[in-house]
Scaffold this active site. Sequence first.
Site, PDB file in Angstrom:
ATOM      1  N   GLU A 117       0.817  -1.219   0.000  1.00 31.19           N
ATOM      2  CA  GLU A 117       0.000   0.000   0.000  1.00 31.19           C
ATOM      3  C   GLU A 117       0.849   1.266   0.000  1.00 31.19           C
ATOM      4  O   GLU A 117       0.354   2.360  -0.295  1.00 31.19           O
ATOM      5  CB  GLU A 117      -0.955   0.007   1.208  1.00 31.19           C
ATOM      6  N   LEU A 118       2.126   1.144   0.334  1.00 31.46           N
ATOM      7  CA  LEU A 118       3.009   2.308   0.427  1.00 31.46           C
ATOM      8  C   LEU A 118       3.069   3.107  -0.877  1.00 31.46           C
ATOM      9  O   LEU A 118       2.947   4.340  -0.840  1.00 31.46           O
ATOM     10  CB  LEU A 118       4.405   1.867   0.862  1.00 31.46           C
TER      11      LEU A 118
END
Length: 226
Positions: A117-118
């Site tokens: 998700e970064l």
Amino acid sequence: MVTLRRPEKHNALSIELRLELGEAFGALSEDDGVGCIVLTGAGSSFCSGMDTSQFGGDLRNRERLVETSTLAFKAVGECHRPVVAAINGPALAGGFALALLCDLRVAAQSASFGYPELPRGIPPSYAAARAVLPATVAQELCLTGRIVRAAEAQRLGIVREVASGDVRTRALALAERVAGLPRAAILETKRRTLLERRHLWGFLFDEEERVFRRALLGEDSGGKAA
């Protein structure tokens, strides 16, 4: 054994699934007949994280997102019974954090771990990583979003072993060993592990919860509207 059952969505944590997970672990945590819990996923995935398709919406929906997320992750992370994660496939984003909240982790050869998700601008759970992993490993995974395969995960200390056969069978055998030991001693040991996590890393978990709440509800750390 508790099984996340949304195989068609790679066991993504919907509001409903988070509610069921929180309720299940809340009950098992206080059940004197339970010596150890195994957490796994249905199908070929452990858990792909939060179901982002439910994000947004009106205020009540966003409140439910916060409430059920807090309920599920705290129920697993603060469970009074030992928890073994049988990681049968990818454990990513919130699914990686969920696995790290368990006490012991056994991986299938198909398992993978990381915070993808970064790159989408979502800060990963450094608290969950740091509570288990050395700072150099936790920082690298949280700052790169790199995906780690099972063999490397064992070398890094993310999992205790990679099962050569069925991972659930191996996890159940490990759980049976734990459950077969003197119950009072096991529960006291688990109490101490929870005490250590709260003492060393509780402030990080609390801060991440405040940031999540603020992002969804626009509230400050005291819970008042900004």
